[in-house]
Design a protein around this motif. Structure first.
Motif, PDB file in Angstrom:
ATOM      1  N   GLY A 168       0.800  -1.219   0.000  1.00 52.28           N
ATOM      2  CA  GLY A 168       0.000   0.000   0.000  1.00 52.28           C
ATOM      3  C   GLY A 168       0.833   1.270   0.000  1.00 52.28           C
ATOM      4  N   SER A 169       2.134   1.128  -0.129  1.00 49.31           N
ATOM      5  CA  SER A 169       3.029   2.275  -0.042  1.00 49.31           C
ATOM      6  C   SER A 169       2.935   3.188  -1.258  1.00 49.31           C
ATOM      7  CB  SER A 169       4.477   1.787   0.090  1.00 49.31           C
ATOM      8  OG  SER A 169       5.368   2.878   0.092  1.00 49.31           O
ATOM      9  N   ASP A 170       3.056   4.489  -1.007  1.00 52.47           N
ATOM     10  CA  ASP A 170       3.171   5.480  -2.082  1.00 52.47           C
ATOM     11  C   ASP A 170       4.629   5.722  -2.447  1.00 52.47           C
ATOM     12  OD1 ASP A 170       0.438   5.820  -2.073  1.00 52.47           O
ATOM     13  OD2 ASP A 170       0.485   7.596  -0.791  1.00 52.47           O
ATOM     14  N   ASP A 171       5.545   5.151  -1.690  1.00 55.89           N
ATOM     15  CA  ASP A 171       6.977   5.371  -1.892  1.00 55.89           C
ATOM     16  C   ASP A 171       7.416   4.685  -3.187  1.00 55.89           C
ATOM     17  OD1 ASP A 171       9.842   5.081  -1.812  1.00 55.89           O
ATOM     18  OD2 ASP A 171       9.786   5.357   0.355  1.00 55.89           O
ATOM     19  N   PRO A 172       7.952   5.433  -4.148  1.00 61.02           N
ATOM     20  CA  PRO A 172       8.343   4.822  -5.427  1.00 61.02           C
ATOM     21  C   PRO A 172       9.469   3.799  -5.288  1.00 61.02           C
ATOM     22  CG  PRO A 172       9.006   7.132  -5.364  1.00 61.02           C
ATOM     23  CD  PRO A 172       8.180   6.879  -4.145  1.00 61.02           C
ATOM     24  N   ILE A 173      10.317   3.957  -4.292  1.00 60.59           N
ATOM     25  CA  ILE A 173      11.412   2.998  -4.112  1.00 60.59           C
ATOM     26  C   ILE A 173      10.866   1.673  -3.596  1.00 60.59           C
ATOM     27  CG2 ILE A 173      13.552   2.528  -2.850  1.00 60.59           C
ATOM     28  CD1 ILE A 173      14.099   5.558  -2.986  1.00 60.59           C
ATOM     29  N   VAL A 174       9.925   1.735  -2.664  1.00 60.43           N
ATOM     30  CA  VAL A 174       9.299   0.507  -2.162  1.00 60.43           C
ATOM     31  C   VAL A 174       8.533  -0.169  -3.288  1.00 60.43           C
ATOM     32  CG1 VAL A 174       7.597  -0.436  -0.546  1.00 60.43           C
ATOM     33  CG2 VAL A 174       9.177   1.357   0.209  1.00 60.43           C
ATOM     34  N   ARG A 175       7.781   0.601  -4.034  1.00 58.91           N
ATOM     35  CA  ARG A 175       6.991   0.028  -5.141  1.00 58.91           C
ATOM     36  C   ARG A 175       7.908  -0.594  -6.204  1.00 58.91           C
ATOM     37  NH1 ARG A 175       1.693   1.191  -5.178  1.00 58.91           N
ATOM     38  NH2 ARG A 175       1.548   1.218  -7.442  1.00 58.91           N
ATOM     39  N   ASP A 176       9.032   0.061  -6.487  1.00 60.55           N
ATOM     40  CA  ASP A 176       9.975  -0.485  -7.459  1.00 60.55           C
ATOM     41  C   ASP A 176      10.597  -1.783  -6.948  1.00 60.55           C
ATOM     42  OD1 ASP A 176      11.581  -0.239  -9.958  1.00 60.55           O
ATOM     43  OD2 ASP A 176      13.243  -0.091  -8.523  1.00 60.55           O
TER      44      ASP A 176
END
Length: 89
Positions: free
Chosen positions: A39-47
């Motif tokens: 559910g993260s908005d953080d692009p690094i976590v999503r990547d």
């Protein structure tokens, strides 16, 4: 006495860790940790999740894996103790 070229002692060879399936690696995170990261908005976590989702296997000693686990720890998704557990061979 033998004469000839002196050779330095052989360097210690560290065998690579066995790869984990994606599922086995993802299961190292708790359900709540996985849900929080998904559910993260953080692009690094999503990547990181995207890369893991598309990997054929996970290596706990891979620099990208170590960096991802370190990053999610720094961002508070997991504790330092959990990071050590997740990266344990």
């Amino acid at each position: 006495m033998r004469t000839g070229i002196l050779r330095p002692p052989a360097e210690e060879v560290v065998a690579p860790h066995d790869p984990l399936t994606r599922l086995a690696f993802i299961r190292r995170f708790t359900m709540l940790e996985r849900i929080a990261m998904q559910g993260s908005d953080d692009p690094i976590v999503r990547d990181g999740i995207l890369l893991l989702t598309n990997a054929e296997e996970a290596l706990v000693d891979d620099p990208d894996t170590i960096a991802f686990v370190g990053y999610v720890q720094q961002q508070g998704y997991i504790t330092a103790e959990r990071a050590v557990e997740i990266l344990k061979a």
